[in-house]
Motif scaffolding. Structure first.
Motif, PDB file in Angstrom:
ATOM      1  N   THR A 118      52.526  22.797 -21.207  1.00 35.04           N
ATOM      2  CA  THR A 118      51.462  23.488 -21.938  1.00 35.04           C
ATOM      3  C   THR A 118      50.491  22.483 -22.546  1.00 35.04           C
ATOM      4  N   TYR A 119      51.068  21.448 -23.116  1.00 37.97           N
ATOM      5  CA  TYR A 119      50.264  20.386 -23.739  1.00 37.97           C
ATOM      6  C   TYR A 119      49.375  19.723 -22.679  1.00 37.97           C
ATOM      7  N   ALA A 120      49.952  19.447 -21.517  1.00 32.17           N
ATOM      8  CA  ALA A 120      49.203  18.793 -20.441  1.00 32.17           C
ATOM      9  C   ALA A 120      48.055  19.679 -19.968  1.00 32.17           C
ATOM     10  N   ARG A 121      48.337  20.972 -19.852  1.00 23.42           N
ATOM     11  CA  ARG A 121      47.282  21.892 -19.425  1.00 23.42           C
ATOM     12  C   ARG A 121      46.136  21.918 -20.430  1.00 23.42           C
ATOM     13  N   HIS A 122      46.495  21.868 -21.712  1.00 21.91           N
ATOM     14  CA  HIS A 122      45.474  21.883 -22.756  1.00 21.91           C
ATOM     15  C   HIS A 122      44.494  20.721 -22.582  1.00 21.91           C
ATOM     16  N   PHE A 123      45.030  19.593 -22.136  1.00 25.29           N
ATOM     17  CA  PHE A 123      44.174  18.412 -21.961  1.00 25.29           C
ATOM     18  C   PHE A 123      43.702  18.265 -20.511  1.00 25.29           C
TER      19      PHE A 123
ATOM     20  N   LEU B  92      57.776  11.096 -28.016  1.00 24.48           N
ATOM     21  CA  LEU B  92      58.590  10.455 -29.047  1.00 24.48           C
ATOM     22  C   LEU B  92      59.631  11.422 -29.594  1.00 24.48           C
ATOM     23  N   ASP B  93      59.590  12.659 -29.135  1.00 23.35           N
ATOM     24  CA  ASP B  93      60.446  13.701 -29.689  1.00 23.35           C
ATOM     25  C   ASP B  93      61.094  14.492 -28.551  1.00 23.35           C
TER      26      ASP B  93
ATOM     27  N   PHE C   6      52.917   6.602 -26.226  1.00 21.75           N
ATOM     28  CA  PHE C   6      54.018   7.402 -26.760  1.00 21.75           C
ATOM     29  C   PHE C   6      53.422   8.406 -27.740  1.00 21.75           C
ATOM     30  N   ILE C   7      53.704   9.674 -27.496  1.00 23.71           N
ATOM     31  CA  ILE C   7      53.131  10.732 -28.346  1.00 23.71           C
ATOM     32  C   ILE C   7      54.197  11.802 -28.583  1.00 23.71           C
ATOM     33  N   TYR C   8      53.946  12.696 -29.524  1.00 27.12           N
ATOM     34  CA  TYR C   8      54.757  13.916 -29.589  1.00 27.12           C
ATOM     35  C   TYR C   8      53.831  15.071 -29.927  1.00 27.12           C
ATOM     36  N   THR C   9      54.134  16.203 -29.363  1.00 30.32           N
ATOM     37  CA  THR C   9      53.161  17.295 -29.374  1.00 30.32           C
ATOM     38  C   THR C   9      52.951  17.889 -30.763  1.00 30.32           C
ATOM     39  N   ALA C  10      53.935  17.710 -31.666  1.00 32.22           N
ATOM     40  CA  ALA C  10      53.783  18.281 -33.001  1.00 32.22           C
ATOM     41  C   ALA C  10      53.059  17.341 -33.951  1.00 32.22           C
ATOM     42  N   CYS C  11      52.625  16.203 -33.474  1.00 32.26           N
ATOM     43  CA  CYS C  11      51.980  15.211 -34.340  1.00 32.26           C
ATOM     44  C   CYS C  11      50.681  15.785 -34.906  1.00 32.26           C
ATOM     45  N   SER C  12      50.554  15.696 -36.218  1.00 33.06           N
ATOM     46  CA  SER C  12      49.367  16.255 -36.865  1.00 33.06           C
ATOM     47  C   SER C  12      48.452  15.168 -37.413  1.00 33.06           C
ATOM     48  N   ASP C  13      48.797  13.924 -37.169  1.00 37.10           N
ATOM     49  CA  ASP C  13      47.967  12.818 -37.653  1.00 37.10           C
ATOM     50  C   ASP C  13      46.742  12.699 -36.757  1.00 37.10           C
ATOM     51  N   ARG C  14      45.604  13.026 -37.303  1.00 35.00           N
ATOM     52  CA  ARG C  14      44.400  13.036 -36.461  1.00 35.00           C
ATOM     53  C   ARG C  14      44.071  11.654 -35.914  1.00 35.00           C
ATOM     54  N   LEU C  15      44.632  10.629 -36.536  1.00 39.41           N
ATOM     55  CA  LEU C  15      44.390   9.275 -36.045  1.00 39.41           C
ATOM     56  C   LEU C  15      45.565   8.783 -35.215  1.00 39.41           C
ATOM     57  N   GLY C  16      46.479   9.702 -34.874  1.00 37.70           N
ATOM     58  CA  GLY C  16      47.657   9.309 -34.112  1.00 37.70           C
ATOM     59  C   GLY C  16      47.638   9.900 -32.717  1.00 37.70           C
TER      60      GLY C  16
END
Lengths: 435, 255
Positions: free
Chosen positions: B162-167, B150-151, B109-119
């Protein structure tokens, strides 16, 4: 090339997370919590004290007591909440789930496990579940002791077994919703159990050893005169492969090695324990060849050292001794040589000691086991480091409440919103069967 | 202690020693990269009401100091069973039961705006690395990767694509999904035991961030959770070994 770079970055991220999470561990105190747990890094708001009931004192029940620990609060140092569970169960240790939402607390006598919700209102924990089937679930383990968070699960070390109440025992795993997963018995060559701790970087798990129910539920004065019974204490530390849960090596550590504390810094491949009967502070270290060894690094005196707490920079170990009620602090900057640098007479007896994550504050309680405690006042005491000395901050009187045992820290920041998922009636934990 | 286990341990570390020099060279490079990348990023994990001391521990050289236990030499008991859920992929409804049918599923479970480098960034990076290893190992037909937002309010299909393409997500192997509604997401989070709490500012306004414990789930073909990884133990080789262990075992999960 891109893939390899991504691999490097991932390793780097893992490095960050592991080093950070190695510092996010909890059993008694913040610095020894499970590495899979968020930690309270600043000023703790509350100290949750799992407390044994005393017949004739109040309702006589075991209870989870909340002490206000925030210095700016009007009720600083006072008991602000108490939730009793029905009956006395030999309340002993407790630990949070991996999301720090629930606190699992055990009874060593009847092996009941109580699950408290500390998220909805961190000041006022609520009992949401009681697991009464630990012995049946596990095929005969008795005395759930350490409650150690794994992702989505609780790892529980036991002290005894239902067949003969000796020290032969094992480990149990439960899902966070309260469903039993599996039991793992200790190896035959090292059958005793007590504490369990994981070092994720090394994929190593340590277990220590105490004694069975027929000893820990027996009056200490009587037990100590029974030479045969006094032989039935553990003398081993077991090194496990954590991922496979398989024992790799047995270390002989005479005299009942109890609490285990992994060093927290990345390159520190060692842990500490204390032996109750031979009163040694012991380092458990990894050798060059990858195997493990132990070394006694300080003699704490003939006073039954019980709980340990480790400073967040691995520089100090706090040792509470039961018989003389004294807190001793050892400089372990060199982990192979413990130097006594501070000691505080807490009272007639002492048991648990818990240090805050920032290393500034230390809390202590003084009940060990209902059948072993001396006649004494019961208290929680708070100290803080000032000019290189531990200075008393407050004493919380537990005489009208019970025998205070393990402490866990609470924070207002861990409050969860009261949306449907959080409502007890719809909580997965509340719905779980207890078999 | 039985000699074979002890010997196994020593052998394991002998192998480790041989690989250590190479690994440390790699990690020295990785550490530099991470520090540069992570420096401006705040950590939004919970229970931090003072300056985060974690950076004090960002030192030395980390590597998982172990060789994962060999495939098939250990058990992965059932942790919990989860029901199927209907989610949205690129705006179209799809059942997790269909996506995972007959396959091992790795889910986070993730959300694209998450800024926690350990998350979330760590979880998605690990999934990316896992995708590479699965493709290299020819396991793409037997495994499916799921990243679930999660969002759902802000992670629109376009945003997720876009997020998927980035990865560099392989669309046949790795799916990015959202729940149709907040209520559906809550039911799914409850089923998996995944926490998620909105983070509010000092005036009680939602900051757009969530407090959550990073968890990556491995499910067998019967939709039973068989392992859960968290930060610090999210080692792709461990996940691959677990997948192979499930594929080679009877998948009874001891229950």
């Amino acid at each position: 090339m891109t893939t390899r770079l991504g691999h490097f970055v991932l390793i780097g991220l893992l490095w960050l997370s592991a080093t950070a999470l190695a510092t996010r561990p909890v059993t008694a105190d913040e610095t020894c919590q499970s590495p899979f747990l968020p930690k309270v890094t600043g000023q703790e708001d509350y100290v949750y004290v799992w407390t044994l009931g005393i017949a004739g004192v109040g309702d006589g029940n075991d209870s989870l007591v909340t002490v206000d620990a925030h210095p700016t609060s009007k009720t600083y140092g006072q008991i602000i909440h108490r939730i009793a569970v029905p009956g006395r169960h030999e309340a002993h240790h407790a630990g949070f789930t991996d999301d720090r939402r629930y606190l699992w607390a055990g009874g060593l006598d009847d092996s009941y496990i109580f699950v408290f919700d500390v998220g909805l209102d961190p000041a006022r924990p609520r009992l949401i579940k009681t697991i009464t089937s630990f012995v049946k679930d596990t095929g005969g383990l008795v005395g759930p002791h350490t409650f150690y968070a794994l992702p989505g699960r609780m790892l529980i070390s036991a002290l005894s077994n239902a067949q003969d109440n000796s020290g032969r025992t094992g480990l149990a795993e439960y899902a966070n919703d309260g469903k039993f997963i599996r039991a793992i018995w200790m190896p035959k060559e090292a059958p005793y159990g007590y504490d369990v701790r994981v070092n994720v970087n090394l994929n190593r798990m340590l277990t220590s050893s105490f004694t069975g129910k027929r000893n820990y539920m027996r009056p200490f004065g009587e037990l100590s005169k029974d030479a045969e019974a006094m032989k039935a204490f553990g003398d081993s530390i077991v090194v496990w492969d954590f991922h496979s849960r398989k024992p790799l090596q047995i270390l002989r550590v005479p005299g009942a090695p109890l609490e285990l504390r992994w060093a927290l810094l990345p390159h520190h491949y060692y842990a500490f324990t204390g032996t109750a009967l031979t009163h040694q502070l012991v380092v458990i270290y990894r050798k060059e060849d990858g195997t493990w060894a132990t070394k006694n690094i300080a003699d704490t005196g003939e006073n039954i050292p019980v709980d340990l707490s480790l400073a967040p920079d691995d520089s100090k170990v706090y040792v509470n001794s039961f018989l003389d009620g004294t807190l001793r602090v050892y400089d372990v900057s060199n982990p192979f040589e413990g130097k006594l640098i501070e000691q505080v007479k807490l009272g007639e007896m002492a048991n648990m000691v818990s240090e805050s994550w920032d290393g500034a504050r230390v809390y202590a309680t003084n009940s060990l086991l209902s059948q072993w405690d001396k006649r004494s006042d019961y208290w929680l005491k708070a100290y803080a480091w000032e000019n290189g000395k531990l200075v008393p901050k407050f004493t919380t009187d537990f005489n009208a409440v019970g025998r205070p045992h393990i402490m866990n820290f609470g924070s207002k920041t861990m409050r969860v919103a009261s949306h449907p998922r959080s409502h007890p009636a719809r909580s997965p934990a509340a719905h779980a069967s207890t078999r | 202690m039985p000699a074979p286990a002890d010997l196994q341990d020593r052998t394991e570390f002998a192998k480790l020693d041989r690989r250590r020099a190479t690994r440390q060279r790699r990690i020295a490079i990785a550490a530099s990269l991470v520090l540069v990348c992570a420096a401006p990023v705040s950590v939004d994990a919970g229970a931090r009401d003072s300056a985060d001391p974690d950076d004090a521990y960002v030192r030395g050289v980390f590597s998982p100091q172990f060789i994962p236990p060999a495939v098939g030499t250990y058990e992965l008991p059932v942790i919990r069973r989860v029901p199927p859920f209907v989610l949205l992929e690129a705006g179209r409804p799809v059942s997790t039961q269909v996506l995972t049918a007959g396959k091992i599923a790795v889910m986070s479970f993730i959300y694209t705006a998450c800024s926690d480098r350990l998350g979330c960034p760590l979880a998605t990076r690990a999934m990316s690395e896992l995708q590479t290893r699965l493709l290299e190992g020819g396991l793409q037909e037997r495994v499916v990767l799921l990243s679930i937002s999660l969002d759902p309010g802000r992670d629109t299909p376009t945003h997720l694509a876009t997020y998927a393409r980035h990865f560099k997500a392989n669309r046949l192997l790795w799916h990015f999904l959202t729940a149709p509604s907040e209520g559906d997401l809550r039911r799914m989070l409850a089923a998996y035991g995944q926490d998620r709490e909105p983070i509010a500012d000092e005036r009680g306004r939602f900051t757009g961030r969530f407090r959550h414990v990073l968890k990556v789930f491995v499910l067998d073909a019967a939709a039973r959770i068989r392992n859960i990884y968290s930060s610090g133990f999210l080692v792709p080789q461990v996940v691959v070994n677990d997948i192979k262990t499930l594929l080679t075992s009877d998948a009874t999960g001891m229950k």
